[in-house]
Design a protein around this motif. Structure first.
Motif, PDB file in Angstrom:
ATOM      1  N   GLN A 239      51.446   6.257  13.208  1.00  0.00           N
ATOM      2  CA  GLN A 239      51.306   5.097  14.087  1.00  0.00           C
ATOM      3  C   GLN A 239      52.674   4.565  14.503  1.00  0.00           C
ATOM      4  O   GLN A 239      52.878   4.167  15.655  1.00  0.00           O
ATOM      5  N   LYS A 240      53.628   4.557  13.586  1.00  0.00           N
ATOM      6  CA  LYS A 240      54.977   4.100  13.931  1.00  0.00           C
ATOM      7  C   LYS A 240      55.610   5.009  14.984  1.00  0.00           C
ATOM      8  O   LYS A 240      56.337   4.546  15.854  1.00  0.00           O
ATOM      9  N   ARG A 241      55.322   6.287  14.899  1.00  0.00           N
ATOM     10  CA  ARG A 241      55.942   7.246  15.803  1.00  0.00           C
ATOM     11  C   ARG A 241      55.363   7.177  17.214  1.00  0.00           C
ATOM     12  O   ARG A 241      56.057   7.497  18.176  1.00  0.00           O
ATOM     13  N   VAL A 242      54.086   6.811  17.348  1.00  0.00           N
ATOM     14  CA  VAL A 242      53.428   6.871  18.654  1.00  0.00           C
ATOM     15  C   VAL A 242      53.219   5.499  19.275  1.00  0.00           C
ATOM     16  O   VAL A 242      52.539   5.389  20.299  1.00  0.00           O
ATOM     17  N   ASP A 243      53.773   4.451  18.682  1.00  0.00           N
ATOM     18  CA  ASP A 243      53.660   3.116  19.275  1.00  0.00           C
ATOM     19  C   ASP A 243      54.249   3.075  20.672  1.00  0.00           C
ATOM     20  O   ASP A 243      53.732   2.394  21.568  1.00  0.00           O
ATOM     21  N   THR A 244      55.335   3.805  20.880  1.00  0.00           N
ATOM     22  CA  THR A 244      55.991   3.787  22.184  1.00  0.00           C
ATOM     23  C   THR A 244      55.131   4.380  23.282  1.00  0.00           C
ATOM     24  O   THR A 244      55.353   4.099  24.457  1.00  0.00           O
TER      25      THR A 244
END
Length: 338
Positions: A239-244
């Motif tokens: 989730q942290k990686r794909v927030d952008t």
């Protein structure tokens, strides 16, 4: 990551049905004017006929221009629009709308070769690799809950053992504007980030606990025994990686977990040996308890008085009977035991 982030702006466009009726009326009027202009030109009224013909041509061209502004948005879909290269807005509500005819819909990039390769792999019964995921060809961005099957990959666990692990990701696009503008192709972006996340998290845990030393090293968590907790860690990191990209990861599930082929046979023998040793320990513990109970009962009830030598022989015989792999064959002694 981009320094300038585009903030989503939701549009509330006009309804498309009234504009469609107006557009059709313009088409009908342009046809009627064109027909009358020909009759007027034939009657010798050149100026009036020319004006009517010009108006008919303008209305006919306007018909096609206005027709380009009619857009359809289905449920759980979004339409991201740009106007002359600038972000114009996003339509999220389902319906039939009229927007600026010069707006163009922006969709994720579409790799035709990768899509055809993924389709071929699915037809052959395999799982598409992370670089050959199907990408939609439509201009709308789907906001439905989708599943990404990222196939299987070989990684090393914390003990260095090669394992094969596969995972699926259940996700949906929450911010279509970020999904379109912040990354080139959000399905492939998610797939690549899933590969990296599964690899990084899986290498922190052992496949299984073989002995107490492994348990202390792994913090008593293993890929096989704590799959739900580890899948939760994968979800948080992904989730942290794909927030952008405006993606919300709903769930990560481990679908396949096994030792790699080169060590599978050896690990199976190790597991079997550990199981046999554990079973033997339980058998011996039970047998010793049963022998002790038999000797104590015989002594308490004074059924048979045994000296130390006879007790040793009895213990030996009972242990052979109770711990043996095969049924004992009784031997009848008709004489003295000496």
């Amino acid at each position: 990551m981009n320094d300038t982030q585009i903030i989503e702006r939701e549009l509330n466009p006009k309804k498309g049905i009234p504009m469609l009726l107006l557009d059709l009326a313009m088409l009908l009027i342009s046809i009627v004017l064109a027909a009358f202009s020909i009759a007027v030109l034939g009657a010798g009224l050149a100026f009036l006929g020319a004006v009517m013909l010009i108006v008919a041509v303008v209305m006919f061209i306007a018909f096609f221009i206005l027709l380009a502004g009619l857009k359809t948005v289905r449920p759980n879909e979004a339409l991201v629009l740009t106007l002359f290269g600038e972000y114009h807005g996003t339509i999220k509500k389902a319906g039939y709308y009229f927007v600026n005819p010069f707006c163009s819909a922006v969709s994720p990039a579409y790799d035709k070769a990768a899509a055809e390769k993924a389709k071929k792999e699915k037809e052959e019964g395999g799982n598409p690799s992370s670089t050959t995921q199907m990408v939609t060809t439509r201009a709308r961005v789907s906001m439905k809950t989708m599943t990404l099957d990222n196939g299987r990959q070989k990684v090393n666990d914390v003990l260095g053992n090669p394992i094969i692990i596969g995972a699926v990701v259940i996700y949906h696009v929450a911010d279509p504007t970020k999904a379109v503008f912040n990354v080139e192709d959000y399905p492939s972006f998610l797939s690549n980030q899933t590969d990296s996340t599964v690899r990084n998290v899986a290498r922190l845990y052992p496949y299984d606990i073989m002995d107490e030393d492994d348990a202390e090293t792994a913090g008593e968590k293993t890929l096989r025994g704590s799959s739900q907790e580890i899948a939760g860690s994968m979800k948080a990191e992904l989730q942290k990686r794909v927030d952008t990209a405006g993606i919300v990861v709903e769930e990560v599930r481990i679908t396949h977990l096994a030792y790699a082929e080169e060590i599978a046979a050896a690990m199976l023998q190790r597991q079997q040996a550990a199981a046999i040793i554990s079973a033997r320990q339980k058998i011996v513990d039970g047998a010793v308890g049963m022998v002790k109970m038999a000797i104590d009962r015989l002594g308490q009830d004074e059924i048979v008085v045994l000296d130390e030598e006879r007790k040793a022989a009895m213990v030996s015989n009972l242990l052979v009977v109770l711990c043996g792999n095969h049924d004992a064959q009784p031997v009848v002694n008709s004489g003295s035991i000496y």
